[in-house]
Scaffold this motif. Structure first.
Motif, mmCIF file in Angstrom:
data_model
loop_
_atom_site.group_PDB
_atom_site.id
_atom_site.type_symbol
_atom_site.label_atom_id
_atom_site.label_comp_id
_atom_site.label_asym_id
_atom_site.label_seq_id
_atom_site.Cartn_x
_atom_site.Cartn_y
_atom_site.Cartn_z
ATOM 1 N N HIS A 61 9.056 130.072 -15.181
ATOM 2 C CA HIS A 61 10.412 129.506 -15.226
ATOM 3 C C HIS A 61 10.400 128.391 -16.258
ATOM 4 N N TRP A 62 11.545 128.130 -16.854
ATOM 5 C CA TRP A 62 11.654 127.045 -17.834
ATOM 6 C C TRP A 62 11.181 125.718 -17.244
ATOM 7 N N PHE A 63 11.382 125.534 -15.951
ATOM 8 C CA PHE A 63 10.990 124.281 -15.292
ATOM 9 C C PHE A 63 9.474 124.108 -15.212
ATOM 10 N N ASP A 64 8.706 125.160 -15.512
ATOM 11 C CA ASP A 64 7.256 125.125 -15.310
ATOM 12 C C ASP A 64 6.466 124.636 -16.522
ATOM 13 N N GLY A 65 7.127 124.408 -17.654
ATOM 14 C CA GLY A 65 6.408 124.019 -18.863
ATOM 15 C C GLY A 65 5.856 122.609 -18.804
ATOM 16 N N ASP A 66 4.769 122.359 -19.504
ATOM 17 C CA ASP A 66 4.159 121.024 -19.552
ATOM 18 C C ASP A 66 5.062 120.048 -20.286
ATOM 19 N N GLY A 67 5.227 118.867 -19.719
ATOM 20 C CA GLY A 67 6.105 117.858 -20.300
ATOM 21 C C GLY A 67 5.566 117.276 -21.588
ATOM 22 N N ALA A 68 6.456 117.119 -22.564
ATOM 23 C CA ALA A 68 6.112 116.478 -23.835
ATOM 24 C C ALA A 68 7.232 115.520 -24.205
ATOM 25 N N ILE A 69 6.858 114.338 -24.680
ATOM 26 C CA ILE A 69 7.815 113.267 -24.943
ATOM 27 C C ILE A 69 7.971 113.058 -26.446
ATOM 28 N N LEU A 70 9.214 112.965 -26.874
ATOM 29 C CA LEU A 70 9.537 112.535 -28.238
ATOM 30 C C LEU A 70 10.051 111.105 -28.165
ATOM 31 N N ALA A 71 9.504 110.216 -29.006
ATOM 32 C CA ALA A 71 10.018 108.853 -29.144
ATOM 33 C C ALA A 71 10.449 108.653 -30.591
ATOM 34 N N VAL A 72 11.661 108.133 -30.770
ATOM 35 C CA VAL A 72 12.174 107.820 -32.106
ATOM 36 C C VAL A 72 12.522 106.336 -32.120
ATOM 37 N N ASN A 314 20.182 129.201 -11.676
ATOM 38 C CA ASN A 314 18.725 129.163 -11.549
ATOM 39 C C ASN A 314 18.090 130.395 -12.182
ATOM 40 N N LYS A 315 18.704 131.557 -11.981
ATOM 41 C CA LYS A 315 18.191 132.790 -12.588
ATOM 42 C C LYS A 315 18.273 132.710 -14.104
ATOM 43 N N TYR A 316 19.410 132.219 -14.601
ATOM 44 C CA TYR A 316 19.590 132.078 -16.047
ATOM 45 C C TYR A 316 18.524 131.155 -16.642
ATOM 46 N N LEU A 317 18.270 130.020 -16.014
ATOM 47 C CA LEU A 317 17.290 129.066 -16.534
ATOM 48 C C LEU A 317 15.875 129.631 -16.490
ATOM 49 N N GLY A 318 15.607 130.486 -15.525
ATOM 50 C CA GLY A 318 14.312 131.169 -15.508
ATOM 51 C C GLY A 318 14.171 132.124 -16.679
ATOM 52 N N GLU A 319 15.269 132.772 -17.030
ATOM 53 C CA GLU A 319 15.255 133.703 -18.159
ATOM 54 C C GLU A 319 15.043 132.988 -19.492
ATOM 55 N N VAL A 320 15.484 131.730 -19.584
ATOM 56 C CA VAL A 320 15.332 130.984 -20.838
ATOM 57 C C VAL A 320 13.872 130.971 -21.285
ATOM 58 N N ALA A 321 12.951 130.848 -20.343
ATOM 59 C CA ALA A 321 11.523 130.777 -20.682
ATOM 60 C C ALA A 321 11.023 132.048 -21.352
ATOM 61 N N THR A 322 11.732 133.168 -21.165
ATOM 62 C CA THR A 322 11.329 134.430 -21.781
ATOM 63 C C THR A 322 11.899 134.577 -23.191
ATOM 64 N N GLY A 323 12.855 133.737 -23.559
ATOM 65 C CA GLY A 323 13.498 133.842 -24.867
ATOM 66 C C GLY A 323 14.655 134.806 -24.902
ATOM 67 N N LYS A 324 14.943 135.475 -23.766
ATOM 68 C CA LYS A 324 16.065 136.410 -23.700
ATOM 69 C C LYS A 324 16.785 136.226 -22.371
ATOM 70 N N THR A 325 18.054 135.892 -22.419
ATOM 71 C CA THR A 325 18.840 135.688 -21.209
ATOM 72 C C THR A 325 19.932 136.748 -21.109
ATOM 73 N N HIS A 326 20.328 137.057 -19.873
ATOM 74 C CA HIS A 326 21.416 138.015 -19.666
ATOM 75 C C HIS A 326 22.301 137.656 -18.475
#
Length: 478
Positions: A61-72, A314-326
């Motif tokens: 799921h998109w929520f499962d990715g490792d966190g990365a921080i951008l600072a500007v 929630n289903k849509y956001l899970g699909e985001v991690a695959t690069g293809k949503t429907h």
């Protein structure tokens, strides 16, 4: 009989997440167009899932990715950027192993069933950030925040805020009263019904007050609202099938069951004592985010939020991690009126017939009446089942109008943040990080808050592509 089904095609936005984000050290950022406003001084922080695979295996799921921080960092001598992964224990262990080891919101731990108990969930520190006077907090739903250096983003480790008991979560959506310096937050402890842990901190982040309120069921509570003297929680009609999670039959994401017959439950909390004022119930909906809340002249509470009709989001956001949503899932900007002493909802009406996510108000208006709501949205010609958010805008309560930024096609802005000019408080700048799918680059764009529909006043180049992020924070130099 055959049916013509339009095949899914990978949209340009997907290229930002096909490869893990690449860290870079403090680096001067080139000005691509315009001029950095002289009164824009401070640091923009953004947090999101920077890595959605490990060893060629994707997360669930998109929520499962490792966190990365951008600072500007915007300073008198120029603008510099730095991008780093939060060095959580799970991230370090999986980096050393070269493979996924943990379960998470949308995935179970790889391997035999007993791995579900030995390595159940990884703290990904990937959802939001909060800048304190001496450190940055990387926030996540299900555990302690991680503490980072404000300048270099070096990870210091888990932070208990001088009062967060071991194992208790601290959510990704604290609410800061910038007049008093008080910080309010919550965390949900799992169980048959769950418990709502409430926290009040001082401006240093130190927890100075706590309380616990029993919930009507184990739901998914992502956000809440500060409205004058109240904290308001809307508990969606979701219930977690705990047996399915504990036995590894399904993930957390799959185990939340939509039960509209339960309605949306309401909790009204007094901010001074963190005690329950009232409980109520209203029609079913789901929301990830609130824009703001306040108490009107009659004493009623007014709450603005992004409302979904169900939990398909929630289903849509899970699909985001695959690069293809429907899956189609759209929320709209909605206003709720309720009586705080009874938690009775007196009206629900839609403010804007446009998709709405990441709504917020300028920080000086948090908990009070605000003239504007800034938000992410979709361009009107967008197929929302196959695209992610691709524009930003401002809703004006006074004129009931929506001003939209004119972004080129295949450009994807992050959540817009309204920032006050340190020399002129009447001037607001709107900051967003844009992924340009046409040339596979990421940039920082600065808009004039009163002229969102004109060209950005400044565009800054970033050294590498920043994967789509969730939430940000601006720490002013003032």
């Amino acid at each position: 009989m055959t049916t013509n089904i339009k095949p899914l095609t990978q949209q340009k936005w997907a290229n930002a997440i096909t490869q893990p984000g690449k860290e870079f050290p403090p680096t001067p950022l080139p000005i691509l167009s315009g001029v950095v406003p002289h009164g824009l001084r401070g640091t923009l922080y953004r947090n999101g899932p920077g890595r959605l695979e490990r060893g060629g295996i994707p997360v669930g799921h998109w929520f499962d990715g490792d966190g990365a921080i951008l600072a500007v960092h915007f300073t008198d001598t120029g603008v510099t950027g730095v991008y780093r992964y939060v060095q959580t224990t799970g991230y370090q262990q999986e980096t050393a192993a070269g493979k996924l080891l943990y379960g998470n919101y949308g995935m179970t731990a790889p391997g035999p069933i007993w791995h579900q108990w030995l390595k159940p969930v990884k703290n990904t520190a990937n959802t939001s950030v909060l800048a304190l006077p001496d450190r940055l907090l990387a926030l996540w739903e299900g555990g302690h925040p991680h503490s980072l250096d404000l300048e270099t983003l070096q990870t210091h480790g888990l932070d208990n805020l001088n009062g967060l008991n071991q194992g208790l979560p601290y959510s990704a959506h604290p609410k800061v009263d910038y007049q008093t310096g008080e910080i309010f937050n919550f965390g949900v402890s799992p169980g048959l019904n769950g418990s709502l842990n409430l926290y009040k901190s001082d401006l240093t982040g130190k927890i100075i007050q706590k309380s616990v309120i029993q919930l009507p069921g184990m739901s998914l509570i992502h956000d809440f609202v500060l409205a004058g003297q109240y904290l308001i929680f809307f508990i969606p009609p979701l219930r977690l099938n705990i047996f399915a999670v504990l036995t590894g039959i399904s993930t957390y994401s799959e185990s939340f069951e939509w039960k509209p017959e339960l309605g949306t439950q309401i909790l009204v909390i007094r901010r001074e004592t963190l005690s329950l004022v009232s409980r109520g119930e209203t029609e079913p909906w789901y929301q990830w985010h609130f824009a703001n809340g306040y108490v009107d002249a009659s004493g009623d509470v007014v709450v603005d939020l992004g409302r979904y009709e169900d939990f398909n989001t929630n289903k849509y956001l899970g699909e985001v991690a695959t690069g293809k949503t429907h899956t189609s899932a759209q929320s709209t900007l909605t206003r709720i009126h309720l009586q705080p002493q009874t938690a009775k909802v007196t009206s629900v009406h839609q403010l804007l017939n446009r998709s709405c996510e990441f709504p917020h108000v300028p920080r000086t208006n948090v908990g009070k009446i605000a003239p504007y709501i800034y938000m992410s949205s979709h361009r009107e010609d967008t197929d929302i089942s196959q695209e992610i958010l691709n524009t930003i805008g401002r809703f004006d309560h006074r004129t009931q109008t929506f001003t939209e930024a004119n972004l080129p096609e295949n450009c994807y802005p992050s959540e817009p943040l309204s920032v006050e000019d340190i020399e002129n408080p009447q001037q607001a700048w709107v900051l967003t990080v844009v992924y340009d799918g046409n040339c596979h680059t990421s940039e920082v764009w600065v808009f004039d808050g009163d002229r969102l529909d004109t060209e950005p006043v400044c565009r800054l180049g970033l050294p590498s592509v920043i994967p789509h992020s969730f939430h940000g924070y601006f720490k002013s130099a003032k």
